[in-house]
Structures are given as C-alpha cells and as structure tokens.
Design a protein around this motif. Structure first.
Motif, PDB file in Angstrom:
ATOM      1  N   ASN A 290       0.825  -1.210   0.000  1.00  0.00           N
ATOM      2  CA  ASN A 290       0.000   0.000   0.000  1.00  0.00           C
ATOM      3  C   ASN A 290       0.862   1.264   0.000  1.00  0.00           C
ATOM      4  OD1 ASN A 290      -2.381  -1.493   0.027  1.00  0.00           O
ATOM      5  ND2 ASN A 290      -2.549  -1.464   2.269  1.00  0.00           N
TER       6      ASN A 290
ATOM      7  N   ASP B 153       2.180   1.747  -3.491  1.00  0.00           N
ATOM      8  CA  ASP B 153       1.207   2.336  -4.411  1.00  0.00           C
ATOM      9  C   ASP B 153       1.183   3.854  -4.270  1.00  0.00           C
ATOM     10  OD1 ASP B 153       0.477  -0.096  -5.461  1.00  0.00           O
ATOM     11  OD2 ASP B 153      -1.298  -0.337  -4.183  1.00  0.00           O
TER      12      ASP B 153
ATOM     13  N   TYR C 287       2.253   6.640  -7.214  1.00  0.00           N
ATOM     14  CA  TYR C 287       1.403   7.742  -7.650  1.00  0.00           C
ATOM     15  C   TYR C 287       2.124   9.081  -7.478  1.00  0.00           C
ATOM     16  CZ  TYR C 287      -2.876   5.097  -8.542  1.00  0.00           C
ATOM     17  OH  TYR C 287      -3.807   4.255  -9.084  1.00  0.00           O
TER      18      TYR C 287
END
Length: 376
Positions: free
Chosen positions: A32, A35, A39
């Motif tokens: 997580n 991610d 981004y």
C-alpha cells in the motif's frame, strides 16, 4: 497458518508458505505504501526521479544503516545481492597468481562471478567442499587447512549459506583468512532481518546482500557495505551517470532508469519488522524452526548443520533415497512451498524458513509429507 497474521500478506488461502527465504514476501502494508509512492512519482517524474531522488534514497539508507548498526557513510542501497557482488568483484584489484577461496556452499552465481574474474587475469580460484552435515567450526577450519596450502588474496563467504542454511563460523574463518594474508568478502543475503550483522567486528572488507528476503520489503532491495579504504574504489557494475560520483549513495542511486520504489519504501518495511520483533513474533518463528527441525529429524531427514551452526529461522536437511524431482512433486501436490534442490555434492536438500504467518500445523504438514516420501 496463523489467521491473525495471514491478513498482513496476500498469500493464497490454504497455501503452506515455508519458502520466503528464496524471494521474500512483501506485506500488504508495504504494498500500500508503494502504491502511494508510485502515484507520487508519476505526478511529476521529472522532479521525483531527478533532483530529489538521491536525497530520498539517502534518508532511507540512513534509516536502514541505523537499524542494522552500520556506518551510514560506508553503506548504500544497490539493485540486489548479485549487483552488489558484481560491483565488489569487478572493482577489487586481482592479478595473475592471486588466490580466491570460495566454499562450494556459496550461491552459484557468486562462484561463477569469481570464476570469471579469476579467469580474466589468470588468478586461482579454489572451491572448497563443505561437509554435510557440518558439525563444528573446527571441522570447517580443518577442511580449509587441507584444501588451501598457501596464502589467500580474498575469501568469499556467506554469513548464512543459501541452500544448506549453514550459519557459518564467521569469526573463526575471518581469523583464518587474516592469517593467510587475505581479505574477507561477505554475502549477507540471509542476514538483515534474520541475524545481526557486524562487518567491522567480523573483519570484513566488503559486504553485500539484500533486504527483501527477511524484511517485508518489495523486491529487489540490495545492500552494500564497505570498509573505509574501499569506499572510493568500489564502482557499480553498470557504468551509469553517477558511476564515478565521490558520494557512495549517489554512486549507486542511478543504475539507469529503474524503479526506485522498493528502496524508497524500505523504511516502511523496517518499521513493520520492528513491530513484529517487539511483539515477540520473530522469537516465535525461531521456536517454530526448532520444532520443524525436530519433526523432520524424527521422520528421517538429516540436518545439514549442528545446533551450533543452525540458522535461527531457516533450516536445511539432506533427504536420502529420493530425488529432487520426487520431493518437489510431493510438496507441490500438497500446496506446501519449501525450497528443494541439489546440494553441492548432488544431495537432495530440503530447506524451510518460518515467518509470522506460520504455525505448528504448517511444520507438521511438511514433516508428514516428507515421511510419506522417504523410503522405509
């Protein structure tokens, strides 16, 4: 498998995973975080992969060095253990007539790298067989004295060997290397997050390894540590834009275009690992490894090492009367993941590693399948 820890990972339900030592296992928490990091990078790659990247890698390197007890000025990330080894082996001075000593229990690609370097300059490579089971430090030193008649230039040694899971007697072997006039190069792929690393105390000249085997990082994250006189000498194997930087972190921070996210999220993995450690979960993994050793020994598997030389959470066994293919097939059919492969002398080796999601039932399942496979 422990249901309480199962949700920390993306493991397939019903799978008995006893082989994180091969490739590591990333936690959901780190995935997580990764991610989010990806981004962020994609929002402005010119900035985030450019001027600010080295500073980000430097802060993560500092945190990693602090966790491992290493001097940050002599520590850097690299791509993986293989790239760290290539940097060291390709940069160290080696000349015709020099002698490099390796154990046959070393990782095969590292042996090949040294063989290539020695062949290039007509140096000698001595590959020393390790007796299995290995019972003591004295036994290993006797083998070395018998196999190596003269001086040594370098010795390559794993702190914990890969396939045979031997926790080698580093201090005693390091003393032997110094007595022979050589320098010790350490492979610690199976150390960070598993056992303490102490390259200065061990008398190492260089140390390479990974974080992704025993910490819940993304893969790959390599680690390189150098003694003071080698900091300016060791260069990455690939000649990139920062290849000749005087700054060690910057020198290894840009191996061409690559994904820096595994390195940038390494500190998230360290934070989670420390939570597991403080909660006693890793100590429980060591207890399970002891239990697994007892169960496998009872069904006829032979440990590769004495208790003194066994790794805390990774154990290996010689399986007699069966082939590697037979054991692989048995375990695959049972959805049990453990490493199975040939030993240095062609033995059938089985290796398991314990993690926080394992429980007693996992080790019992492994031992039960091995008992059925071994000849009676």
């Amino acid at each position: 498998m422990k249901k309480s820890a199962y949700t920390d990972f993306a493991l397939e339900p019903g799978l008995v995973q006893l082989n994180h030592a091969s490739y590591g296992l990333t936690s959901r928490h780190v995935m997580n975080m990764a991610d989010s990091e990806r981004y962020r990078i994609e929002s402005d790659p010119t900035l985030h992969l450019g001027s600010e990247l080295t500073d980000g890698l430097r802060s993560r390197t500092s945190r990693t060095a602090e966790m491992l007890g290493l001097d940050v000025s002599r520590t850097t990330f690299c791509t993986n253990a293989t790239s760290g080894a290539a940097a060291v082996i390709g940069s160290l001075p080696l000349a015709a007539g020099d002698t490099v000593v390796v154990l046959d229990a070393e990782y095969s690609s590292i042996i090949r790298a040294w063989a290539t370097a020695c062949e290039r300059v007509s140096a000698h490579l001595l590959e020393v067989p390790v007796p299995l089971p290995l019972q003591s430090s004295d036994q290993m030193l006797t083998v070395l004295n018998s196999a190596v008649p003269g001086s040594v230039t370098y010795m390559q040694l794993s702190v914990i060997s890969s396939s045979a899971a031997l926790r080698l007697p580093i201090e005693d072997i390091a003393s032997w290397v110094r007595e022979r006039g050589g320098r010790l190069i350490l492979d610690v792929a199976h150390a960070p997050g598993h056992i303490p690393v102490a390259p200065d105390a061990w008398g190492a000249a260089a140390m390479f390894g990974t974080l992704h085997k025993w910490l819940p990082t993304l893969r790959p994250v390599g680690l390189l540590w150098l003694t003071g006189d080698l900091v300016d000498r060791i260069r990455p194997a690939e000649v990139s834009l920062t290849w000749d930087s005087p700054d060690l972190v910057e020198r290894f921070s840009w191996p061409g275009t690559f994904d820096p996210v595994p390195r940038l999220t390494a500190t998230s993995a360290i934070d989670q690992w420390e939570q597991w450690h403080d909660a006693g979960l890793l100590a429980e993994c060591e207890r399970l490894a002891d239990l697994g050793s007892e169960l496998l020994t009872e069904v006829g598997a032979q440990p590769t090492a004495s208790t003194e030389l066994a790794a805390p959470r990774m154990r290996a066994f010689v399986l007699s009367g069966v082939t590697v293919a037979e054991i692989k097939a048995v375990l695959r059919k049972a959805d049990i993941r453990a490493w199975v492969g040939p030993g240095p002398q062609g033995e059938c080796l089985l290796r398991f590693a314990t993690h926080i999601y394992n429980d007693q039932h996992d080790l019992e399942a492994l031992a039960g399948r091995i008992k059925e496979a071994l000849p009676r």
